[in-house]
Design a protein around this motif. Sequence first.
Motif, mmCIF file in Angstrom:
data_model
loop_
_atom_site.group_PDB
_atom_site.id
_atom_site.type_symbol
_atom_site.label_atom_id
_atom_site.label_comp_id
_atom_site.label_asym_id
_atom_site.label_seq_id
_atom_site.Cartn_x
_atom_site.Cartn_y
_atom_site.Cartn_z
ATOM 1 N N THR A 148 -2.930 4.272 -9.740
ATOM 2 C CA THR A 148 -2.850 3.645 -8.467
ATOM 3 C C THR A 148 -2.537 4.905 -7.595
ATOM 4 N N PHE A 149 -2.343 4.535 -6.185
ATOM 5 C CA PHE A 149 -1.976 5.248 -5.202
ATOM 6 C C PHE A 149 -0.983 6.288 -5.297
ATOM 7 N N TRP A 206 0.835 -1.246 0.047
ATOM 8 C CA TRP A 206 -0.009 -0.023 0.115
ATOM 9 C C TRP A 206 0.874 1.161 0.041
ATOM 10 N N TRP A 251 -4.838 -0.803 3.041
ATOM 11 C CA TRP A 251 -4.505 -1.705 1.856
ATOM 12 C C TRP A 251 -5.423 -3.021 1.895
ATOM 13 N N THR A 271 -10.590 10.940 -10.722
ATOM 14 C CA THR A 271 -10.553 11.733 -9.465
ATOM 15 C C THR A 271 -11.656 12.764 -9.547
ATOM 16 N N THR A 277 -10.260 6.905 1.107
ATOM 17 C CA THR A 277 -11.539 6.775 0.512
ATOM 18 C C THR A 277 -12.502 5.940 1.543
ATOM 19 N N ILE A 284 -9.841 3.398 3.018
ATOM 20 C CA ILE A 284 -8.694 2.591 2.210
ATOM 21 C C ILE A 284 -8.061 3.573 1.367
ATOM 22 N N ARG A 285 -6.718 3.173 0.667
ATOM 23 C CA ARG A 285 -5.948 3.877 -0.105
ATOM 24 C C ARG A 285 -6.444 3.604 -1.582
ATOM 25 N N THR A 286 -6.765 4.949 -2.217
ATOM 26 C CA THR A 286 -7.103 4.836 -3.422
ATOM 27 C C THR A 286 -6.365 5.746 -4.355
ATOM 28 N N PHE A 287 -6.756 5.973 -5.568
ATOM 29 C CA PHE A 287 -6.155 7.072 -6.466
ATOM 30 C C PHE A 287 -6.463 8.576 -6.237
ATOM 31 N N GLU A 288 -7.641 8.675 -5.391
ATOM 32 C CA GLU A 288 -8.140 10.078 -5.174
ATOM 33 C C GLU A 288 -7.360 10.737 -4.351
ATOM 34 N N THR A 289 -6.802 12.072 -4.636
ATOM 35 C CA THR A 289 -5.881 12.962 -3.724
ATOM 36 C C THR A 289 -6.631 13.847 -3.004
ATOM 37 N N LEU A 290 -7.821 14.382 -3.326
ATOM 38 C CA LEU A 290 -8.536 15.331 -2.832
ATOM 39 C C LEU A 290 -8.995 15.070 -1.296
ATOM 40 N N THR A 291 -8.848 13.771 -1.034
ATOM 41 C CA THR A 291 -9.421 13.270 0.358
ATOM 42 C C THR A 291 -8.220 12.435 0.948
ATOM 43 N N PHE A 303 -9.151 -2.013 -4.980
ATOM 44 C CA PHE A 303 -8.484 -3.696 -4.947
ATOM 45 C C PHE A 303 -9.548 -4.485 -4.490
#
Lengths: 338, 338, 338, 338
Positions: free
Chosen positions: B241-242, A211, D211, C213, D249, D239-246, C242
Amino acid sequence: MLISMKPNATTEEIEKICEKIRELGFTPHVIPGAQRVAIGITGNPGPIDPQHFAHFTGIAEMIPVSKPYKLVSREVKPEDTVIHFENASIGGEEIAIIAGPCAVESREQILETACAVKEAGAKFLRGGAFKPRTSPYSFQGLKEEGLKLLAEAREKTGLYIVTEAKDVQTLPMVEEYADIIQIGARNMQNFSLLEAAGKASKPVLLKRGMWATITELFMAAEYILSQGNYKVILCERGIRTFETLTRNTLDLGAVTVIKQLSHLPVIVDPSHGIGIAASVPPLAKAAISAGADGVMIEVHPQPSKALSDGPQSIGFQSFFTLMKELKKIARVVNRKIT
Amino acid sequence: MLISMKPNATTEEIEKICEKIRELGFTPHVIPGAQRVAIGITGNPGPIDPQHFAHFTGIAEMIPVSKPYKLVSREVKPEDTVIHFENASIGGEEIAIIAGPCAVESREQILETACAVKEAGAKFLRGGAFKPRTSPYSFQGLKEEGLKLLAEAREKTGLYIVTEAKDVQTLPMVEEYADIIQIGARNMQNFSLLEAAGKASKPVLLKRGMWATITELFMAAEYILSQGNYKVILCERGIRTFETLTRNTLDLGAVTVIKQLSHLPVIVDPSHGIGIAASVPPLAKAAISAGADGVMIEVHPQPSKALSDGPQSIGFQSFFTLMKELKKIARVVNRKIT
Amino acid sequence: MLISMKPNATTEEIEKICEKIRELGFTPHVIPGAQRVAIGITGNPGPIDPQHFAHFTGIAEMIPVSKPYKLVSREVKPEDTVIHFENASIGGEEIAIIAGPCAVESREQILETACAVKEAGAKFLRGGAFKPRTSPYSFQGLKEEGLKLLAEAREKTGLYIVTEAKDVQTLPMVEEYADIIQIGARNMQNFSLLEAAGKASKPVLLKRGMWATITELFMAAEYILSQGNYKVILCERGIRTFETLTRNTLDLGAVTVIKQLSHLPVIVDPSHGIGIAASVPPLAKAAISAGADGVMIEVHPQPSKALSDGPQSIGFQSFFTLMKELKKIARVVNRKIT
Amino acid sequence: MLISMKPNATTEEIEKICEKIRELGFTPHVIPGAQRVAIGITGNPGPIDPQHFAHFTGIAEMIPVSKPYKLVSREVKPEDTVIHFENASIGGEEIAIIAGPCAVESREQILETACAVKEAGAKFLRGGAFKPRTSPYSFQGLKEEGLKLLAEAREKTGLYIVTEAKDVQTLPMVEEYADIIQIGARNMQNFSLLEAAGKASKPVLLKRGMWATITELFMAAEYILSQGNYKVILCERGIRTFETLTRNTLDLGAVTVIKQLSHLPVIVDPSHGIGIAASVPPLAKAAISAGADGVMIEVHPQPSKALSDGPQSIGFQSFFTLMKELKKIARVVNRKIT
């Protein structure tokens, strides 16, 4: 902050600055370089007033460090870190080959494998004695018995041993037997274990969490370096994504970025990274092409009978063939496998 | 279902079976192989009763296909698909090098780049005339003017043109000028565009969506093949991905899996895959080592002045150096760059 | 840039400024507010010199816009956008309930469902006539026939129709029949379709791509607004992660962030977001609690027999029960379902 | 395997079966249910031959368990687990409110916060004394001093204390002071810590790794239960995702799935889940609506001055307002906050 010393600075000048740093309540880290010594400072909550060092001699420059990680950064140490063993090295011209089973299963299995990978040209033997497993009901490793078998394999083959320390309690035992202490992906942010590894006398192989961003991997390594153990090898072993055909997504781009930002050696574990035996050889070659300092390959006498991670282990014959190709790839990228 | 014909089956026998398939309301796909012809069947909502074909001659075997994709699968066609051009090929022994700017910006820029990449050894010129952009306010490409400049570059250098079709409306125009029609990552599941490309007369380069699993990439290709265009080149270009230090996470493991499951050629675009110019050469070498059939590299006369994706483009000198290394890597993996 | 007019600015003053903007080669967007009118400017490649407007009257302020998206931003329009229908609204006090099957399958199915969801209190009927499907071999919808059945359902029940436009070619047909044009997740960055929707006369429901996003969703909406169609409803429907037990990961946090940054209404589609029927009611309630302006629920007379997405559809009885609970939740968050 | 006893089975009959299980080398787990007792068996590498139990009385049924996790599964225990405290409970009708600062910073800060959240209606006080931090240079908590301050806050307010155990070494100390031992997200697969927590006398709040799949969260809980501590509370925290504003997720869909598959209570931590203070109240309401058994909220006297995670903490006034709304939401979903 980083204090870069003049090329001709004396040991005494360096020591005086370190004393001052300690006096301020922080920790000095003396980092020898090709041309000159640098002194990293950690433990400071914010910027340090350069005035503190105004009257010291031997200082060339005082450089603020812009990254959240300091000691692992190329800003602090531009030259590659090379970790030397009697008969091998990691991070220099030589490509490190670490091979062996996921878990030590029996005397016969580990000795047979050790001989085979040695013959193929590996210098390091991997094998888990303490296995962190997702399920409490899965095989958890042979523990000390496994460590002893690894030591026997070293005795017999001269291979260096890479094996995992699962927790702070068993770290001293692993440290005793291992040549390189592995910290597994799931433990990448087990900060107590990182700190303990930072006080260990052996090099540490730190796997990227599935992660973890590259920056977080650097911060985890920083935990180890900040305790005084500068012999850290990073390991890319695949991150978790939405793809389901592969076990993880091996991030070889990360290898290129790590080499740009850090002086630490980085190796790649394609076996865990992809989880498919047939994909391991092409990805091992790709890893070396991408600039990795070594690869870690799961090799098993009978992959289909492995107690752990069989589907991603390759057999002896595949490993022999792979080693021949890796030697050629190494030459293309101006490295070597001896 | 797949009907595998006997090696000595006649054209007439094959045609009779195709007629029967059409009569049942389905679509036959005749797939020539090294030893014998296979006939794929699509359009059937479920399994087909083999009894329908009991009285036909020339049939060796009737094989149920276990994957959701059929025509792209190695189950249906075990041999690698090779796409031939007069003076080049993709998917065979030769490694395809596609190079050029992200976007065609001016006559001078594209001609200068074409000459440079040709000299370095590339056979294909990339360059976008229709650019899908995240922002409606960004440069959207020179459109037909750009296509004409690409044609002029082909005229001058003999390079084959790879350029993107952004939508169904402009596809015919792109088809007219291009040697290979590119479908961009964001359009990977634009099914109307895929169907239109399936009716086009030119090969299609299909980029993996940054969200797409390998299976979904196969299904997208299946849309094209099922319309009769079997000349599809898959392209790995990084998934989302992250990780934030890199633009995308280049998934070279996917290349190894694609080669195992499909007969279609697969190339890699490290420029979009990582988004960092310094990382492009190592990843291009890694791609070839991992088994890719080619690479697509963004090359620009002045990367820092590119109207689109400058930070990931490399200059002419870097490209020359890279080509020399790629030729060596190709030899190690028994491929060649001519 | 945004030109904020004085409260008492005249239509003539506004029009003169718009003319000036057009003269500079850009596009003015007149945005009425509660207190005063603002004029957004798009099409400018960089900052605009405020001097251009120095001699115009009626201007209160000239505000640079800091986000890559402009027209969708609260910086440009602080008040919530409310989209009005004769007998309903989206984005105001009222919570919008959109319900119906994934795909229109038959006259009986759609009429029966329409009556049921109407009775339960929904004001909008969803149902796909053009279905983008991962596989070319899956059911692709009843096409125009499906649209006619939806129109018949509207006739009979008074429900407003929400249905998907799959591509530019079929958009005009969908626009004719629909009350709200849906753009599906896979088409979120089909920029040609977005531009065409921006010229349509009907409101657009824009689903977030599973890879997108929040900022990219805003940019996609900006494509529509920048063409003059300001009636856009955003829709959170789950992103790809995932996790494998759920179809997607519904991102209700995104709803809260969207409400902070944009004036556009946002609804939630828990059916696609989770893919498990039993999870739809709790997530629908959660969506309203999190501040969504509505929910979109898949309802089917016999979920187990649905041609598309059966496992995530709920039956009539579950929908009735859910509606009762949603009404109570709406009251707690100072909204209403009438 | 699960042995379901007859409603009238005697303690003696149950004990005899447990003995037999131990004799076979496995571990019995007696699980009391509303109607009858079940006996779970762990430690068996594969299926157990039911013949072993053929001659025992009191057995109603022998049920094979299909999931990799056993003791956490509803297959083994259909009724919700309720964890009782003298004056509160988690997992039953009552919604648990856990509130307090990210880290204990000072006597004044923790006492002031404790009084405020108590007055608002919380029954549990959170506050970290041992803080796992990404950087070795960040504030690591007040350690035992912090635990003592938490104990003082309990003394003064009657709130139950929830605080994190960072490693095996400090677990006994945390166990002594805490009412609920928290295991943080980064430690979710610290298997040595999980095993130690499985032997602890206090309930364990286990946070989902950023993760981790839901199945892996269950397996982590299984580590604790298999050691005999059945009082485990699961916690979704993003959880960890591609979103960067938060920051993360928040996966409220996971809450619905957890409730379907496991009998363990599950709570939600929206503060870490989103990382934006303004989003915490709507997401807390959403969590309860989605079926969570409680929420964990970061509350700080002066969020902007917090030593850790300030941007996601809310102030006292916001917390008061939120509690009023949560009470209403709880009623709508047939729960209560007393």
